[in-house]
Design an enzyme around this catalytic site. Sequence first.
Site, PDB file in Angstrom:
ATOM      1  N   CYS A 246       0.820  -1.211   0.000  1.00  0.00           N
ATOM      2  CA  CYS A 246       0.000   0.000   0.000  1.00  0.00           C
ATOM      3  C   CYS A 246       0.860   1.271   0.000  1.00  0.00           C
ATOM      4  O   CYS A 246       1.484   1.576  -1.001  1.00  0.00           O
ATOM      5  CB  CYS A 246      -0.980  -0.026   1.177  1.00  0.00           C
ATOM      6  SG  CYS A 246      -2.364   1.114   0.994  1.00  0.00           S
ATOM      7  N   HIS A 331      -3.947  -5.130  -0.079  1.00  0.00           N
ATOM      8  CA  HIS A 331      -3.603  -5.678   1.235  1.00  0.00           C
ATOM      9  C   HIS A 331      -3.656  -7.205   1.208  1.00  0.00           C
ATOM     10  O   HIS A 331      -4.734  -7.792   1.374  1.00  0.00           O
ATOM     11  CB  HIS A 331      -4.573  -5.146   2.300  1.00  0.00           C
ATOM     12  CG  HIS A 331      -4.416  -3.691   2.575  1.00  0.00           C
ATOM     13  ND1 HIS A 331      -3.902  -3.199   3.756  1.00  0.00           N
ATOM     14  CD2 HIS A 331      -4.678  -2.610   1.815  1.00  0.00           C
ATOM     15  CE1 HIS A 331      -3.874  -1.875   3.717  1.00  0.00           C
ATOM     16  NE2 HIS A 331      -4.337  -1.496   2.544  1.00  0.00           N
ATOM     17  N   GLU A 333      -2.753  -9.222   3.401  1.00  0.00           N
ATOM     18  CA  GLU A 333      -3.144  -9.755   4.714  1.00  0.00           C
ATOM     19  C   GLU A 333      -4.641  -9.680   4.936  1.00  0.00           C
ATOM     20  O   GLU A 333      -5.157 -10.170   5.942  1.00  0.00           O
ATOM     21  CB  GLU A 333      -2.403  -9.001   5.830  1.00  0.00           C
ATOM     22  CG  GLU A 333      -2.987  -7.649   6.212  1.00  0.00           C
ATOM     23  CD  GLU A 333      -2.746  -6.552   5.196  1.00  0.00           C
ATOM     24  OE1 GLU A 333      -3.338  -5.474   5.354  1.00  0.00           O
ATOM     25  OE2 GLU A 333      -1.971  -6.766   4.234  1.00  0.00           O
TER      26      GLU A 333
END
Length: 368
Positions: A246, A331, A333
């Site tokens: 990001c 992202h 995750e």
Amino acid sequence: MKRQLILEDGTIFIGKAFGSDATTMGEVVFNTGMTGYQEILSDPSYCGQMVTLTYPLIGNYGINRDDFESICPAIKGLIVKEVTEYPSNWRNEMTLNDYFKMKKIPGISGIDTRKLTRIIRQHGTLKGAICSLEEDPQEVLGKLRSTVLPIDQVSQVSTKNPYPSPGRGKRVVLVDFGMKHGILRELIGRGCDIIVVPYNATADEILQLSPDGIMLSNGPGDPKDVPEAIEMIKGIVGKIPFFGICLGHQLFALASGADTVKMKFGHRGSNHPVKDLSTGKIAITSQNHGYTVEENSIVGTRLVVTHIALNDGTIEGLKHLEYPAFTVQYHPEASPGPEDANSLFDQFMQMIESEKQEVSASCQNVQI
């Protein structure tokens, strides 16, 4: 109790108050995720922003201890269609209203969030204020238009001092620009010996920690407002393998000679399709960013585009042509959202291992 949301274009919404009674100002953005409001409100990348949730019913599973992405939420306010007063979930520990009161964050419900989202999509992100009905809208509007929003969001949410999360595996220095806990969880789950450092750590300070790899976290705001991080990256690229997420992706691009631009209303949600140009595979990703790497600026750099967003064609991934370094705009995750891209953390581990083997083989050749 009634409350009003005033936008800098003069639009006024009247709704119901929840959370803190405080007046707040910030950049109004929207997130299209259908679930995961707890992770959204605790994502440090929303620092300085008031978040509109387009899904109409929020708070129905309450607040629990496990789904936070930071200890202290950094959002300025929450805007929803309907907030649940009586959540129903076995993990529920308190209502969204009670949590916002505890954290002194104001919220407004009962407004037409679809109309608000359409305004943002048409005009771009706008400054806004949440305040009581007792305040004069024209006075609030004047203050709003004259207010310059802060540009120090990263310094607000980054750790002030380095700290370890010990493990017995590869040593990863994680640069905290507003790190989500999900990134830390993924590295811990792979046995990494992690040292988290502040956003303004220098290249020398990081290299002194003898890392096997560097990770650049997500974070809020304009990447050009973090010049010290750009200089740090320039001092590390080519020396240690690294992976950026990001804001880390945008900073890597700037450090490599590319440019970034502000998007009209950004990508914020958990259903953004991204294409891997090397395999042709599509991943549904979680995203939260208002800036993007400018496509034409890649020309003349040593970067290559690896991923693109299918909705608008913007750059979603980069890698260096010479050095072990790659980044993604989304992202992997998740937290919240799909985990389609979780394997990127394994790719990072493999890159570190390959680099160590190359260094070892090079040293053996020198000894021979």
